[in-house]
Design a protein around this motif. Structure first.
Motif, short mmCIF file in Angstrom:
data_model
loop_
_atom_site.label_atom_id
_atom_site.label_comp_id
_atom_site.label_asym_id
_atom_site.label_seq_id
_atom_site.Cartn_x
_atom_site.Cartn_y
_atom_site.Cartn_z
N GLY A 197 -0.64 8.83 3.91
CA GLY A 197 0.53 9.22 3.15
C GLY A 197 1.58 9.84 4.06
N GLN A 198 2.70 10.22 3.45
CA GLN A 198 3.82 10.74 4.22
C GLN A 198 3.76 12.25 4.41
OE1 GLN A 198 3.93 10.31 1.00
NE2 GLN A 198 4.90 12.20 0.28
N GLY A 199 2.89 12.91 3.66
CA GLY A 199 2.70 14.34 3.82
C GLY A 199 3.47 15.18 2.81
N THR A 200 2.94 16.38 2.56
CA THR A 200 3.61 17.35 1.71
C THR A 200 3.47 18.73 2.35
OG1 THR A 200 3.81 18.21 -0.56
CG2 THR A 200 1.58 17.75 0.22
N GLN A 201 4.56 19.47 2.37
CA GLN A 201 4.59 20.77 3.06
C GLN A 201 3.99 21.84 2.18
OE1 GLN A 201 5.87 21.70 6.26
NE2 GLN A 201 4.85 23.63 5.73
N VAL A 202 3.09 22.62 2.77
CA VAL A 202 2.54 23.81 2.13
C VAL A 202 2.90 25.01 3.01
CG1 VAL A 202 0.43 25.05 1.50
CG2 VAL A 202 0.66 22.61 0.99
N ALA A 227 1.03 24.32 6.63
CA ALA A 227 1.00 23.06 7.37
C ALA A 227 1.56 21.96 6.48
CB ALA A 227 -0.45 22.70 7.76
N VAL A 228 1.76 20.80 7.10
CA VAL A 228 2.00 19.59 6.33
C VAL A 228 0.63 18.98 6.02
CG1 VAL A 228 3.08 17.32 6.26
CG2 VAL A 228 4.23 19.23 7.40
N TYR A 229 0.39 18.68 4.77
CA TYR A 229 -0.89 18.12 4.33
C TYR A 229 -0.73 16.63 4.06
CZ TYR A 229 -3.00 22.72 4.00
OH TYR A 229 -3.52 23.96 4.30
N VAL A 285 0.83 -1.20 0.00
CA VAL A 285 0.00 0.00 0.00
C VAL A 285 0.87 1.24 0.00
CG1 VAL A 285 -1.63 1.33 1.38
CG2 VAL A 285 -1.92 -1.15 1.15
N GLN A 286 0.53 2.18 -0.88
CA GLN A 286 1.23 3.46 -0.91
C GLN A 286 0.25 4.58 -1.17
OE1 GLN A 286 4.58 3.05 -3.79
NE2 GLN A 286 5.86 3.59 -2.03
N LEU A 287 0.45 5.67 -0.44
CA LEU A 287 -0.21 6.94 -0.71
C LEU A 287 0.89 7.97 -0.81
CD1 LEU A 287 -3.22 6.87 1.80
CD2 LEU A 287 -3.36 6.72 -0.69
N VAL A 288 1.02 8.59 -1.97
CA VAL A 288 2.12 9.52 -2.20
C VAL A 288 1.56 10.89 -2.56
CG1 VAL A 288 4.19 10.00 -3.53
CG2 VAL A 288 3.59 7.62 -2.98
N GLU A 289 1.76 11.83 -1.64
CA GLU A 289 1.31 13.20 -1.87
C GLU A 289 2.34 13.99 -2.65
OE1 GLU A 289 -0.12 12.31 2.48
OE2 GLU A 289 1.65 11.94 1.25
N SER A 290 1.87 14.95 -3.41
CA SER A 290 2.75 15.85 -4.15
C SER A 290 2.02 17.16 -4.39
CB SER A 290 3.18 15.23 -5.48
OG SER A 290 2.06 14.98 -6.30
N GLY A 291 2.77 18.17 -4.84
CA GLY A 291 2.16 19.45 -5.19
C GLY A 291 2.34 20.54 -4.16
N TRP A 313 -8.28 14.68 3.25
CA TRP A 313 -7.06 15.47 3.43
C TRP A 313 -7.06 16.02 4.85
CZ3 TRP A 313 -2.98 15.79 0.23
CH2 TRP A 313 -3.15 15.43 -1.10
N TYR A 314 -5.94 15.86 5.51
CA TYR A 314 -5.70 16.41 6.83
C TYR A 314 -4.52 17.37 6.73
CZ TYR A 314 -8.63 12.91 9.19
OH TYR A 314 -9.68 12.14 9.63
N ARG A 315 -4.36 18.19 7.74
CA ARG A 315 -3.17 19.03 7.83
C ARG A 315 -2.74 19.18 9.28
NH1 ARG A 315 -5.74 24.91 6.02
NH2 ARG A 315 -7.00 25.27 7.91
#
Length: 116
Positions: A107-112, A92-94, A2-8, A36-38
């Motif tokens: 997922g591992q999160g992506t910084q906004v 936040a990290v999303y 299983v993988q969830l990969v955030e980007s953007g 989506w969480y943050r």
């Protein structure tokens, strides 16, 4: 696997826009509700937006209503978060989350970062 990969994610000025993506693999994406969480520094993780497995139902936390839009593509196994009119408090990290009655995947999160 299983993988969830955030980007953007990235750095954007106040009033700007970003589109986050979360690509899923290793499970039947269309069976899962997606969210989506943050998490901002020093704060608890909070739910931002939710979409049902079919995409027919969405909901948002009050602070992002009218600015953020969650959507999904069950062919591409991807969930999106379109974020417009960004504010500094959106920094936040999303994270994306896949949920079904028998468990969750994160997922591992992506910084906004919203800053001038």
């Amino acid at each position: 696997q299983v993988q969830l990969v955030e980007s953007g994610g990235g750095l954007v000025q106040p009033g700007g826009s970003l589109r986050l993506s979360c690509a899923a693999s290793g499970f039947t994406f269309s069976d899962y509700r997606m969210s989506w969480y943050r998490q901002a520094p020093g704060k608890e993780r909070e739910l931002v937006a939710f979409i049902s497995s079919s995409g027919g139902i969405t909901s948002y936390t009050d602070s992002v209503k009218g600015r953020f839009t969650i959507s999904r593509d069950n062919v591409k196994n991807t969930v999106y978060l379109q974020m417009n009119s960004l504010k500094s408090e959106d920094t936040a990290v999303y994270y994306c989350k896949a949920n079904r009655v028998d468990g969750d995947y994160w997922g591992q999160g992506t910084q906004v970062t919203v800053s001038s």
